[in-house]
Design a protein around this motif. Sequence first.
Motif, short mmCIF file in Angstrom:
data_model
loop_
_atom_site.label_atom_id
_atom_site.label_comp_id
_atom_site.label_asym_id
_atom_site.label_seq_id
_atom_site.Cartn_x
_atom_site.Cartn_y
_atom_site.Cartn_z
N CYS A 30 0.85 -1.20 0.00
CA CYS A 30 0.00 0.00 0.00
C CYS A 30 0.88 1.25 0.00
O CYS A 30 2.06 1.20 0.35
CB CYS A 30 -0.92 0.00 1.22
N PRO A 31 0.31 2.40 -0.35
CA PRO A 31 1.05 3.65 -0.27
C PRO A 31 1.44 3.96 1.18
O PRO A 31 0.72 3.61 2.12
CB PRO A 31 0.06 4.70 -0.79
N VAL A 32 2.61 4.62 1.35
CA VAL A 32 3.11 4.97 2.68
C VAL A 32 3.31 6.49 2.72
O VAL A 32 4.00 7.05 1.87
CB VAL A 32 4.43 4.25 2.99
N LEU A 60 0.42 7.78 -10.08
CA LEU A 60 -0.26 9.06 -10.13
C LEU A 60 -1.76 8.90 -10.39
O LEU A 60 -2.57 9.69 -9.90
CB LEU A 60 0.39 9.96 -11.18
N ARG A 61 -2.13 7.88 -11.13
CA ARG A 61 -3.56 7.60 -11.35
C ARG A 61 -4.23 7.12 -10.08
O ARG A 61 -5.41 7.34 -9.88
CB ARG A 61 -3.73 6.55 -12.44
N ASP A 150 3.64 21.21 0.22
CA ASP A 150 3.62 20.63 1.56
C ASP A 150 3.48 19.11 1.52
O ASP A 150 3.41 18.46 2.55
CB ASP A 150 2.56 21.27 2.45
N LEU A 151 3.47 18.54 0.31
CA LEU A 151 3.48 17.09 0.13
C LEU A 151 4.20 16.77 -1.18
O LEU A 151 3.92 17.38 -2.21
CB LEU A 151 2.05 16.52 0.07
N ILE A 152 5.13 15.83 -1.11
CA ILE A 152 5.83 15.33 -2.29
C ILE A 152 5.33 13.91 -2.53
O ILE A 152 5.31 13.08 -1.61
CB ILE A 152 7.36 15.30 -2.09
N VAL A 153 4.92 13.62 -3.77
CA VAL A 153 4.44 12.29 -4.13
C VAL A 153 5.44 11.64 -5.08
O VAL A 153 5.80 12.22 -6.11
CB VAL A 153 3.05 12.35 -4.81
N LEU A 154 5.89 10.43 -4.71
CA LEU A 154 6.86 9.68 -5.50
C LEU A 154 6.34 8.28 -5.74
O LEU A 154 5.68 7.70 -4.87
CB LEU A 154 8.18 9.58 -4.74
N ALA A 184 4.91 7.83 -0.70
CA ALA A 184 5.53 6.87 -1.62
C ALA A 184 4.48 5.85 -2.04
O ALA A 184 3.88 5.20 -1.19
CB ALA A 184 6.71 6.18 -0.95
N ILE A 185 4.27 5.73 -3.33
CA ILE A 185 3.26 4.80 -3.85
C ILE A 185 3.98 3.68 -4.59
O ILE A 185 4.62 3.91 -5.60
CB ILE A 185 2.27 5.52 -4.79
N PRO A 186 3.89 2.45 -4.05
CA PRO A 186 4.58 1.32 -4.69
C PRO A 186 3.82 0.84 -5.93
O PRO A 186 2.63 1.14 -6.09
CB PRO A 186 4.57 0.25 -3.60
N PRO A 187 4.50 0.09 -6.79
CA PRO A 187 3.82 -0.44 -7.97
C PRO A 187 2.77 -1.47 -7.55
O PRO A 187 2.90 -2.09 -6.49
CB PRO A 187 4.94 -1.09 -8.78
N LEU A 188 1.76 -1.62 -8.39
CA LEU A 188 0.79 -2.69 -8.14
C LEU A 188 1.51 -4.00 -8.34
O LEU A 188 2.24 -4.18 -9.31
CB LEU A 188 -0.39 -2.58 -9.12
#
Length: 191
Positions: A30-32, A60-61, A150-154, A184-188
Amino acid sequence: LLVIGPHRRQVLRDVFIGTTAERTIRSVTCPVLMVNATPAARYRHVLQTTDLSDGSRDALRRLPALGITEQAKNSLLYVFDAPALRLTFSGSMPRDDQQNNLDDEKRDAARDLAKFVVSSGLGGCHQVVRYESTAPQHEILKSAKAEKADLIVLSTHGRSGVGKLMIGSVTEQVLRSSTVDVLAIPPLRSR
């Protein structure tokens, strides 16, 4: 979504084992969200990052479904390289030629990012291209500061094993250095 606290620096442990956030991201699907700042309100400005890969597109989707970036300004950052400026002979290249090369690369990067946004269905975000004059993680952190994010998405790439230990990733470096929250969003993963 898994939420964890800020990184507590422990130099030797971080180098050889990784931070708690890094180890967690490697082991969950899951995303962290690593919360570095004191929560005060909804996120106001989200800096999403991309390397134009399919994994980044997927991450990103999936972001809107988390419900934490609603009503925030969204910027999408692509850090690009200019290979000719990194070559050893670039020092002998006249300044005007260097600038022209950089302008051409920036124009190409902006075009590539725009295509990525359209093909991904990510409309409504401010597109930012930045030359990789230093390591990508430094450019991401500089952009976050410049954009007042105020948030970085990777997105993470899901590497594992020795390659992950030896190479390290942009995500890990941003996690270690950021003063703002990092998602941090991991791959499916296939089941």
